[in-house]
Design a protein around this motif. Structure first.
Motif, mmCIF file in Angstrom:
data_model
loop_
_atom_site.group_PDB
_atom_site.id
_atom_site.type_symbol
_atom_site.label_atom_id
_atom_site.label_comp_id
_atom_site.label_asym_id
_atom_site.label_seq_id
_atom_site.Cartn_x
_atom_site.Cartn_y
_atom_site.Cartn_z
ATOM 1 N N CYS A 227 -22.081 -23.845 43.368
ATOM 2 C CA CYS A 227 -22.010 -23.979 44.710
ATOM 3 C C CYS A 227 -22.286 -22.739 45.429
ATOM 4 C CB CYS A 227 -20.932 -24.805 45.405
ATOM 5 S SG CYS A 227 -21.091 -26.757 45.013
ATOM 6 N N THR B 185 -25.832 -21.319 44.649
ATOM 7 C CA THR B 185 -26.751 -22.082 45.423
ATOM 8 C C THR B 185 -26.842 -21.400 46.959
ATOM 9 O OG1 THR B 185 -26.592 -24.178 44.115
ATOM 10 C CG2 THR B 185 -27.288 -24.369 46.347
ATOM 11 N N CYS C 203 -30.035 -19.821 48.569
ATOM 12 C CA CYS C 203 -30.791 -20.694 49.556
ATOM 13 C C CYS C 203 -30.383 -20.146 50.941
ATOM 14 C CB CYS C 203 -30.421 -22.158 49.290
ATOM 15 S SG CYS C 203 -30.930 -22.547 47.709
#
Length: 260
Positions: free
Chosen positions: A84, A87, A91
């Motif tokens: 997580c 990511t 992003c």
């Protein structure tokens, strides 16, 4: 709605924190040029390392965007926090940098100087201006507006990545200070409840200069002297009239022809 109001109040209260960043944004390149280059060319990697280090290496404390966004706690962070976080930094790079900054500010009671706020504000305004020019060029189809939008976008990207590198270097230097690399001993790991961002009391000032009128032990400090050291005991003498002692110096000689 209540959590949003609490977040706004928390952000406003950061203006009154007593500690300052060890290095301002303008001095980060000089303070740690190697890490600044690393943060510039490998921004997501730097953000990942800094967030994990800000959590004392304990990824069970991890929340998406450090608990400052509506998505925080709803992305399955407890099952795979490393994935997580990877990511998030890839992003939502800007949010990851800003979240680490808020995390350190709330834990260590740090406020940002006006100069640093102006630099960050200029970066944001330039990004919004480039976006508006892009939209305007798309609507009008004007080549000149398109060229202006392209120039503003290049400027905005350059400023954005440069300032983010400065911010991450600033965070790294502050973590070095927190972990005792500039002092005799590192800070202790805060308890679990301190990692909840909105309901967390303001952080300690361990390793940081206390505010005027307070001390690390809760005892009031005497007001400082106005730029001068305190006089030594026994000085000045009780009576200045006794100096110089009688007879210590011969009487002044009068020139010839001088009338009293």
């Amino acid at each position: 709605m209540a959590s949003q109001q609490a977040f706004i109040a928390k952000a406003e209260n950061r203006k009154f924190f007593q500690n300052l960043w060890r290095t301002d944004l303008m001095s980060t390149i000089k303070a740690d040029p190697k890490y600044w280059c690393f943060a510039l060319w490998c921004g997501p990697c730097s953000s990942y390392v800094l967030r994990k280090r800000a959590l004392y290496g304990d990824m069970t404390r991890y929340k998406c965007c450090a608990g400052y966004m509506p998505c925080s706690g709803r992305c399955g962070e407890s099952k795979c926090p490393e994935f997580c976080l990877a990511t998030e930094v890839c992003c939502c790079f800007g949010n990851s940098v800003g979240s680490t900054r808020f995390l350190l500010q709330d834990e260590l009671n740090i406020r940002t100087t006006k100069c640093d706020n102006c630099i960050i504000g200029f970066m944001l305004v330039l990004g919004y201006l480039a976006c508006l020019c892009r939209i305007l060029a798309l609507v009008t189809g004007d080549d000149e507006i398109e060229d202006a939008a392209h120039i503003l976008t290049c400027m905005s990207d350059t400023v954005y990545y440069t300032v983010c590198a400065c911010m991450q270097t600033q965070h790294k230097i502050e973590l070095d200070k927190r972990d005792g690399m500039f002092g005799p001993s590192p800070m202790t790991i805060p308890p679990m409840q301190q990692m909840s961002r909105l309901d967390q009391p303001y952080g300690p000032t361990v390793g940081y200069p206390p505010a005027y009128g307070a001390s690390p032990y809760g005892q009031p400090q005497p007001p400082p002297h106005q730029g001068y050291p305190a006089p030594a005991p026994g000085f000045p003498p009780p009576s200045a009239s006794a100096y110089p002692p009688p007879g210590a110096y011969p009487p002044p000689q009068q020139p010839p022809g001088y009338w009293r």
